[in-house]
Design a protein around this motif. Structure first.
Motif, PDB file in Angstrom:
ATOM      1  N   GLN A  79      42.240  36.408  35.652  1.00 31.72           N
ATOM      2  CA  GLN A  79      41.974  37.501  34.729  1.00 31.72           C
ATOM      3  C   GLN A  79      41.725  36.967  33.327  1.00 31.72           C
ATOM      4  OE1 GLN A  79      41.125  40.101  36.487  1.00 31.72           O
ATOM      5  NE2 GLN A  79      42.483  41.580  35.520  1.00 31.72           N
ATOM      6  N   VAL A 128      38.334  35.596  33.048  1.00 37.49           N
ATOM      7  CA  VAL A 128      37.344  36.674  32.990  1.00 37.49           C
ATOM      8  C   VAL A 128      37.237  37.222  31.577  1.00 37.49           C
ATOM      9  CG1 VAL A 128      36.974  39.063  33.661  1.00 37.49           C
ATOM     10  CG2 VAL A 128      37.489  37.391  35.400  1.00 37.49           C
ATOM     11  N   LEU A 182      30.613  35.503  35.230  1.00 40.34           N
ATOM     12  CA  LEU A 182      31.473  36.680  35.225  1.00 40.34           C
ATOM     13  C   LEU A 182      31.503  37.342  36.589  1.00 40.34           C
ATOM     14  CD1 LEU A 182      32.836  37.221  32.572  1.00 40.34           C
ATOM     15  CD2 LEU A 182      31.373  39.192  32.262  1.00 40.34           C
ATOM     16  N   LYS A 183      30.339  37.425  37.186  1.00 38.30           N
ATOM     17  CA  LYS A 183      30.292  38.061  38.508  1.00 38.30           C
ATOM     18  C   LYS A 183      31.132  37.285  39.493  1.00 38.30           C
ATOM     19  CE  LYS A 183      26.052  40.687  38.898  1.00 38.30           C
ATOM     20  NZ  LYS A 183      24.808  40.057  38.461  1.00 38.30           N
ATOM     21  N   GLU A 218      34.730  37.880  38.916  1.00 33.88           N
ATOM     22  CA  GLU A 218      35.116  39.219  39.348  1.00 33.88           C
ATOM     23  C   GLU A 218      35.357  39.239  40.845  1.00 33.88           C
ATOM     24  OE1 GLU A 218      35.546  41.749  37.117  1.00 33.88           O
ATOM     25  OE2 GLU A 218      36.439  42.763  38.833  1.00 33.88           O
ATOM     26  N   ARG A 219      34.455  38.631  41.554  1.00 33.78           N
ATOM     27  CA  ARG A 219      34.587  38.605  43.007  1.00 33.78           C
ATOM     28  C   ARG A 219      35.872  37.898  43.404  1.00 33.78           C
ATOM     29  NH1 ARG A 219      32.950  35.548  46.934  1.00 33.78           N
ATOM     30  NH2 ARG A 219      32.069  34.005  45.505  1.00 33.78           N
ATOM     31  N   SER A 234      38.534  37.489  41.671  1.00 29.99           N
ATOM     32  CA  SER A 234      39.725  38.272  41.319  1.00 29.99           C
ATOM     33  C   SER A 234      39.936  39.391  42.319  1.00 29.99           C
ATOM     34  CB  SER A 234      39.578  38.822  39.902  1.00 29.99           C
ATOM     35  OG  SER A 234      38.716  39.922  39.894  1.00 29.99           O
ATOM     36  N   GLU A 235      38.856  39.977  42.792  1.00 32.50           N
ATOM     37  CA  GLU A 235      38.980  41.015  43.810  1.00 32.50           C
ATOM     38  C   GLU A 235      39.656  40.465  45.044  1.00 32.50           C
ATOM     39  OE1 GLU A 235      37.922  44.194  43.202  1.00 32.50           O
ATOM     40  OE2 GLU A 235      39.051  44.653  45.021  1.00 32.50           O
TER      41      GLU A 235
END
Lengths: 484, 126
Positions: B20, B23, B94-95, B98-99, B101-102
């Protein structure tokens, strides 16, 4: 959730507002700069006071008034004339304006959203079908009849709580004076617990019986109790009292709260909608009248009125003259409250219309087999009923029941023997009673045609029936007994 | 058993938090780049408004260095391209983050469930 959304949206709106303010300031600065640029090249040189550090000025001259070094951004400079600088400033102002417009649009959108959520919230949360109905209880000092019964089952605390919740959920709320639970003495507590238990039982009974109405003393009283009880706070001793034959006794003021309101005939609703607390509040007031007297239910019985009924009688007298005997006139009555019913049902005694205490009872005992409801009265009743249609609400019926109940208790047992052969349709539900002398209920019990007659009448039916607390009997059982 | 799960949970949680943070760092860098982008665009436009008669300077440290107008224009354009490229890079980064972190989030939730189940069992046993 709506609130959260609203909050976020409002935050965004606030942010937008502050940004807009900032950019507006920038625009103003550029405007003044432009003004300066336009006037600057007017003179070749200016005499000025040059700032010399933070605290001093020095007289000096401003020269080369047309040569400006302009910061273009990102550490780039350009030497320009005033006019060119002016053009640059104009160009920048365009950018600022664009940003401002975008911000305004965003703010407007979010504002609309906020308003919408606000409206939505108001729509859903505020109104609904809920209204806060409050009843302020004023006097608690009324003497109540009946002794508080000793509670026999000391284990009903949880039920009490349940009842408390249940009744708190009910619409009617009384004032805070009613909610005195803390100070009851132990005996009263037991009595109270007992009452609550009985209430619950009555409720269950009621559900079992006809759904449209609750007849009979117990259910009547229970319904009354339920209506009157505020969160089940006070002891519903009314039922007991009824059963005990109205032995008046003084009870503590806490009990009196509901008891005082008990003997009333009817309730009057004063509906004042007040916009308080976001919920419309309807203020409901009982017109509690201490019923000292009974109403004439037959020629034999003494004729006493409660004030209300007297008023009603007078009103009726004024209204009608030469009414037919006991039969309610088929005028265009508009029954909007229980009081109206009483107004309608008026006995003609000695040529004068007298409000009858019990709608379902016949005027004269001689006419009827049993002093109470049974045949003739029910016959009359049915007539009337036909006339009126079923315009009675549950409440009305209950009220009539109540009054009946009250009346019957006080009726002298020296009524003419009920035994008779005339069995007409019994228009009422029969409340379950104890497996008592079978002589009591069967005489006049017929399959109930309409469920609005209090079964108090059953009590009186039995010849010389002891004033026992009537036990509810299901109509089916009654029919069975009757048929036997 | 529950303790093992708990440890796993902790480690996963830490990894997730680290992710996080990355990010958010990338996000702020990207925002800075975007600001520079707009600025350079304005500079480019304003350079267009000037003519070659004006001298253009570039501030390098405390020194204003004279630049040619065309050179300046070229430099600014190059800078613009560079900034654009950077932004793209950050976007992809960033993408990806994000992935990841998901994924971590899912792992965490499953671990939590396991943990609770283990807790329940432990309680039951006890």
């Amino acid at each position: 959730m709506l609130l959260d959304m609203l909050y976020i949206v409002l935050l965004v709106v606030k942010d937008c507002r502050s940004q807009i303010e900032h950019w507006k300031k920038v625009e103003n600065d550029y405007e003044s700069l432009q003004d300066r640029l336009r006037t600057l090249p007017d003179k070749l040189s200016y005499d000025i006071m040059v700032p010399f550090g933070p605290l001093a000025f020095m007289p000096g001259k401003l020269v080369h008034t047309n040569e400006l070094t302009v910061l273009l951004g990102d550490n780039w400079f350009a030497k320009c004339s005033a006019k060119q600088a002016d053009a640059l400033v104009e160009h920048r102002k365009k950018h600022v304006k664009n940003t401002l417009d975008d911000l305004q649009k965003v703010m407007k959108n979010f504002q609309n959203r906020a308003d919408f959520t606000d409206d939505l919230e108001k729509l859903t949360g505020d109104t609904g079908d809920f209204a806060d109905i409050r009843e302020e209880v004023i006097n608690e000092e009324e003497v109540t009849k009946g002794k508080p019964r000793l509670a026999l089952k000391p284990n009903s605390k949880p039920k009490q709580e349940y009842l408390l919740e249940l009744e708190e959920d009910k619409e009617k709320k009384e004032g805070d004076e009613e909610r005195t639970t803390g100070v009851l003495s132990e005996e009263e507590l037991w009595a109270r617990l007992d009452e609550l238990e009985r209430q619950e039982e009555l409720q269950d009974e009621r559900y079992r019986l006809d759904s449209t109405d609750t007849n009979g003393e117990d259910t009547t009283s229970s319904s009354e109790e339920e209506k009157e009880a505020d969160g089940g706070s006070d002891v519903q001793v009314n039922g007991h009292q009824k059963e005990n034959g109205w032995v008046p006794s003084s009870i503590t003021s806490q009990m009196n709260g509901t008891n005082g309101s008990h003997p009333e005939d009817e309730e009057e609703e004063d509906c004042n909608e007040e916009a308080g607390n976001g919920l419309p509040t309807i203020y409901f007031s009982h017109t509690a009248e201490f019923k000292k007297v009974r109403i004439n239910t037959g020629k034999n019985t003494t004729l006493k009125f409660s004030e209300r009924n007297e008023q009603k009688a007078q009103a009726k007298r004024k209204k009608k003259s030469g009414k037919s005997n006991g039969h309610s006139p088929h005028e265009s009555y508009k029954i909007t409250s229980p009081a109206d019913i009483y107004r309608v049902f008026v006995d003609l005694v000695n040529g004068e219309p007298i409000p009858r205490k019990s709608i379902l009872k016949s005027r004269s005992r001689e006419n009827s087999v049993c002093s109470d409801t049974s045949e003739s009265s029910t016959a009359d009743f049915e007539e009337r009923r036909a006339a009126f249609g079923r315009s009675w609400s549950h409440d009305d019926a209950t009220h009539s029941d109540t009054s009946d109940g009250i009346t019957e208790e006080e009726s002298p047992t020296g009524t003419s023997p009920r035994t008779n052969g005339r069995f007409e349709a019994f228009t009422g539900t029969v409340i379950e009673k104890d497996p008592l002398p079978c002589s009591i209920p069967h005489l006049t019990i017929a399959p109930p045609a309409l469920p609005t007659i209090p079964e108090r009448k059953l009590e009186e039916v039995g010849p010389e029936a002891p004033q026992e607390p009537p036990k509810r009997m299901s109509k089916f059982k009654a029919t069975r007994l009757h048929q036997k | 058993m529950a303790e093992a799960i708990q440890k796993k949970l902790q480690s996963e949680l830490e990894k997730y938090q680290q992710l996080q943070k990355d990010v958010s760092k990338s996000m702020s860098a990207r925002q800075k780049l975007e600001a520079q982008l707009t600025e350079n665009n304005i500079v480019k436009e304003e350079l267009g408004l000037l003519d070659s008669q004006n001298t253009v300077y570039k501030l390098i440290g405390p020194v204003l260095v004279k630049q040619d107008l065309d050179e300046a224009k070229a430099t600014v354009s190059k800078r613009l391209e560079y900034i654009n490229g950077e932004i793209q890079r950050y976007e992809t980064l960033l993408k990806e983050m994000e992935r990841k972190s998901e994924q971590h989030r899912e792992v965490l939730s499953s671990l939590q469930q396991e943990y609770q189940r283990a807790q329940g069992q432990a309680v039951g046993k006890v």
